[in-house]
Motif scaffolding. Structure first.
Motif, short mmCIF file in Angstrom:
data_model
loop_
_atom_site.label_atom_id
_atom_site.label_comp_id
_atom_site.label_asym_id
_atom_site.label_seq_id
_atom_site.Cartn_x
_atom_site.Cartn_y
_atom_site.Cartn_z
N PRO A 39 0.83 -1.21 0.00
CA PRO A 39 0.00 0.00 0.00
C PRO A 39 0.86 1.26 0.00
N CYS A 40 0.40 2.24 -0.74
CA CYS A 40 1.08 3.54 -0.77
C CYS A 40 0.63 4.36 0.44
N PRO A 41 1.25 5.52 0.69
CA PRO A 41 0.84 6.34 1.84
C PRO A 41 -0.64 6.73 1.81
N MET A 42 -1.18 7.05 0.65
CA MET A 42 -2.59 7.44 0.57
C MET A 42 -3.51 6.24 0.81
N CYS A 43 -3.07 5.05 0.42
CA CYS A 43 -3.85 3.83 0.69
C CYS A 43 -3.94 3.58 2.20
N GLN A 46 -6.42 5.91 3.71
CA GLN A 46 -7.76 5.42 3.44
C GLN A 46 -8.12 4.25 4.37
N ARG A 47 -7.16 3.41 4.67
CA ARG A 47 -7.41 2.31 5.60
C ARG A 47 -7.76 2.84 6.98
N TYR A 48 -7.04 3.85 7.43
CA TYR A 48 -7.35 4.44 8.73
C TYR A 48 -8.75 5.07 8.73
N ALA A 49 -9.12 5.70 7.63
CA ALA A 49 -10.46 6.27 7.52
C ALA A 49 -11.50 5.15 7.57
N LEU A 50 -11.23 4.02 6.92
CA LEU A 50 -12.14 2.87 6.97
C LEU A 50 -12.26 2.32 8.38
N PHE A 82 -13.53 12.40 4.69
CA PHE A 82 -12.06 12.43 4.64
C PHE A 82 -11.52 11.30 3.77
N GLY A 83 -12.08 10.10 3.92
CA GLY A 83 -11.67 8.96 3.10
C GLY A 83 -11.99 9.19 1.64
N ALA A 84 -13.16 9.77 1.35
CA ALA A 84 -13.54 10.04 -0.04
C ALA A 84 -12.59 11.08 -0.65
N TRP A 145 -12.64 2.53 -6.51
CA TRP A 145 -13.64 1.77 -5.75
C TRP A 145 -13.75 2.29 -4.32
N SER A 146 -12.63 2.66 -3.75
CA SER A 146 -12.64 3.23 -2.41
C SER A 146 -13.46 4.51 -2.38
#
Length: 166
Positions: A39-43, A46-50, A82-84, A145-146
């Motif tokens: 996973p990249c930094p932005m991924c 997004q995981r933390y937001a999930l 924030f995730g979006a 998809w995220s």
């Protein structure tokens, strides 16, 4: 009919949203550990937001009090937004890759070595890692998809927050 089913029982909707977030996190871990995608930094953001949406919607679904549900749903809406935003930024980087792709620092290197005020812009600046499309499904990348899932979560949460209580 589907929308009526969702909004008829807000606790059920919030619990299903929490379960969907957990399923998405499990799929992300599967892609990381079984398929071998890093996973990249932005991924990771997004995981933390999930994780945040999963926890807040799970907590909102635990009690029948409307005030309790609305407070946690409002926090979940902020996290979903924030995730979006993060997913939209990564999708934009994938459609318009930077001219000079660099691997840059990893997520943990940025967070450990810089203050929060300097680390946050670095995460959203993206890098060569964030613009790479390593996996697709029906023509959409993981970031696409995220974004769709975060957007769906945000819409459901917003409607749950503004609809009058029964």
């Amino acid at each position: 009919m589907f929308m009526q089913w969702i909004f008829a029982a807000p606790r059920r909707s919030l619990a299903l949203m929490s379960a969907a977030c957990v399923a998405m996190l499990a799929f992300g871990l599967y892609l990381q550990h079984a398929v071998g995608l890093d996973p990249c930094p932005m991924c990771i953001v997004q995981r933390y937001a999930l994780v945040g949406v999963a926890i807040t919607t799970g907590l909102a679904s635990l009690r029948p009090q409307k005030t309790w549900q609305k407070i946690w749903a409002a926090l979940a809406l902020l996290l979903a937004g924030f995730g979006a935003f993060t997913a939209a930024r990564q999708s934009w980087l994938q459609w318009n890759p930077p001219e000079f792709s660099t691997c840059g620092r990893d997520f943990y290197g940025i967070v450990e070595n810089y203050s929060f005020s300097r680390a946050l812009p670095m995460l959203f600046r993206g890098s060569g890692d964030c613009s790479a499309v390593d996996w697709t499904f029906l023509g959409g990348s993981i970031a696409n998809w995220s974004f769709l899932w975060f957007g769906a979560f945000a819409i459901v949460l917003a409607v749950l927050l503004v609809r009058p209580s029964r």
